[in-house]
Motif scaffolding. Sequence first.
Motif, short mmCIF file in Angstrom:
data_model
loop_
_atom_site.label_atom_id
_atom_site.label_comp_id
_atom_site.label_asym_id
_atom_site.label_seq_id
_atom_site.Cartn_x
_atom_site.Cartn_y
_atom_site.Cartn_z
N SER A 108 0.80 38.08 8.28
CA SER A 108 0.26 37.85 6.93
C SER A 108 0.35 36.38 6.63
CB SER A 108 1.06 38.66 5.91
OG SER A 108 0.63 38.37 4.59
N ALA A 109 -0.79 35.80 6.28
CA ALA A 109 -0.81 34.38 5.94
C ALA A 109 -0.36 34.20 4.50
CB ALA A 109 -2.22 33.82 6.12
N GLU A 161 5.41 31.23 2.76
CA GLU A 161 5.61 31.18 4.20
C GLU A 161 4.78 32.28 4.87
OE1 GLU A 161 9.75 31.75 4.66
OE2 GLU A 161 10.30 29.74 3.97
N ASP A 162 4.16 31.96 6.02
CA ASP A 162 3.47 32.98 6.80
C ASP A 162 4.50 33.91 7.41
OD1 ASP A 162 1.14 31.63 6.22
OD2 ASP A 162 1.11 30.52 8.12
N ILE A 163 4.12 35.17 7.58
CA ILE A 163 5.06 36.10 8.21
C ILE A 163 4.40 36.79 9.39
CG2 ILE A 163 6.39 36.57 6.12
CD1 ILE A 163 4.89 39.24 5.91
N ARG A 204 8.68 34.73 -0.83
CA ARG A 204 8.66 33.84 0.33
C ARG A 204 8.23 32.42 -0.04
NH1 ARG A 204 5.08 37.58 2.06
NH2 ARG A 204 3.68 36.03 2.95
N ILE A 205 8.74 31.96 -1.19
CA ILE A 205 8.44 30.60 -1.63
C ILE A 205 9.69 29.75 -1.40
CG2 ILE A 205 7.81 29.12 -3.58
CD1 ILE A 205 6.41 31.57 -4.81
#
Length: 691
Positions: free
Chosen positions: A121-122, A65-67, A38-39
Amino acid sequence: MAKDILFEIGLEEIPARFIRAAMEQLQDRTTKWLEASRIAHQGVTAYATPRRLAVVVKGAAEKQEDISEEVKGPSRKIALDASGAWSKAALGFARSQGVDPEQFTFKELAGVEYIYATRSSAGVETSSLLSEGLSGIVSAMTFPKNMRWGAYDFKFVRPIRWMVALFGQEIIELEITGVKAGNVSRGHRFLGKEAVITEPAAYIESLRAQHVLVDVKEREALILEQINKLASDKNWTIAIKEDLLEEVLFLVETPTVLFGTFDESFLNIPQDVLITSMREHQRYFPVLDAAGKLLPFFVTVRNGNAESLDVIAKGNEKVLRARLSDAKFFYEEDQKLPIDVALAKLENIVYHEELGSIGDKVRRIRQIADRLAGKLELSAAARAEVSRTADICKFDLVTQMVYEFPELQGTMGEDYARKAGEPETVAKAIFEHYQPRSAGDAVPSTEAGLVVSLADKIDTIVGCFSIGIIPTGSQDPYALRRQAAGIVQMVLEHELPVTLQEIFEAAMEVHENTKSVKHSGEELRINLYEFFGLRVKRLLSDNVRYDVVDAVIAAGFDDVVDVVGRSRALMEAVTATADFKIAVDSLTRVSNLAAKASATAIDPSLLKEEAELKLYETWQAIHTPYLEALTARNAAEALAILSGLKDAVTGFFDSVMVMAEDEQIRANRLALLAGIDGDSKAFADFGKLVW
């Protein structure tokens, strides 16, 4: 704020044939890891030279990225017990998702209520992920051949000697086989020094300053630019073979084109021999005149600058002189070998332990070729040429030249046969019987070359299939798929009046005395038919819609020319004729009802209704010309004739009850439809068309 990422793996020289795939693999794995992690980023670019593989990631986010995602759990019925409290299943689901049960929500799905948990999730800092991520990418890479070095169990294409790993200006902590990543790369082995990379954006220019062009496209463009300039200045044609250019591209870091010369006396050797020797042994580009004749020059690419090119050229000339002297010796010695003596030597070369020697294979080729020549009704003179070509087609395999350069098989056979006094057509056919060698290659132009090529290829395929060697997955060590495709291509391009089944039978008759056959004749025939069916389907799929391919294949593909013609005619009809769908729908309806027919005999006296009489008469009128058009391989005409049934079929279904109460009338009507369906299915299974 976004930062660039640079990751370079410095290695001992990698084999040129491995580099492009390795570069693309590194790029692909890096891209997938960034996505999985998630970059966010703005693109991944790969670079490579013989001593390095590298990627630069533009604009990588400093944080994941936060999800926030919703996860479905057990149904309400399972999640709540009789008292309305959370069940063990619900509590277990809460623990697995790291949420409090009170955060559950209920949602209905397909009429059933389920519990859902929202898991958040941060994102973490990108810098904390890079070390493990890059290490994992390197460990996961695969190569055709790997190496181990030192006391390490780690395997890679070549030993790792240095690494550069930067996130912006920050060095990423990374260590593999005792090599720690830093910001120092290495320049050209002889012209350059170490290069300090201050940031990823400076990577290309920092190495350029140390005589290394890391951009593959830039390096290729420079090589071609220099070759084209030299060709223009000298008024030469420099033959650039793509695979040789690819190899040279990955042999150099600083390319400089130069040329040399060789003694004109070597031009007495066949041109193909000289070109093969230059390309295969020395990685040289041959020089031709405007007519395509070889000139006594060569072009090569130096891994270095333009200093002392005359010295480099002389060194290359000395090496090439030795190579060409060997070729000249082999060529002259081979001509002293009589063809009959060469053929006798084939008896001592094992083709396959279960299929005998190459001499045995040659005898099979002769027998198969003679059978095929008969089926093709060749003239007596042509049959004699086929027989002689088949007898001597492999004699050059025992020559010194072919031993040194296996890719010259056939080429040397043609030359030596001509010098031995064989007819020109036979000499040419020896070369042609290897055609087509690959996809896109020309097919034989002579009758003898064509027939012997068919015989050679079908002998190999039937022989391998008969002892259980059948290609599976990507495994095809005997190139049976390529040879089958070659047979299909030859039959199609020459529009041969022979079916695949007849080609199979010619080879199977010759192989039937082989004691090691593992398959029955019928099983072998089925396997061959299915195998060739895939080749025909692939051929059709290049230009024809998948459903059209399926439709015509269902009607049979034994006649390759016919099935290709039917596919083209049907493809044109479905895309260009607006009302063709009506004809197809009517034929499909006929087919559906015809499946219920128990008899095929039609009694015209039982046809009482006007519409059924019209259908019968219309069908009888077109039946013979339709089949004649199919037999003549005139697919467009046959389809047009068949489509002429449309109105009669439509009128029949509009006014006639096929499933009449009277059993005789019902059976007769079904038999009529079955007859029409039989004609229809000879062209295609129209029910497979997708609108």
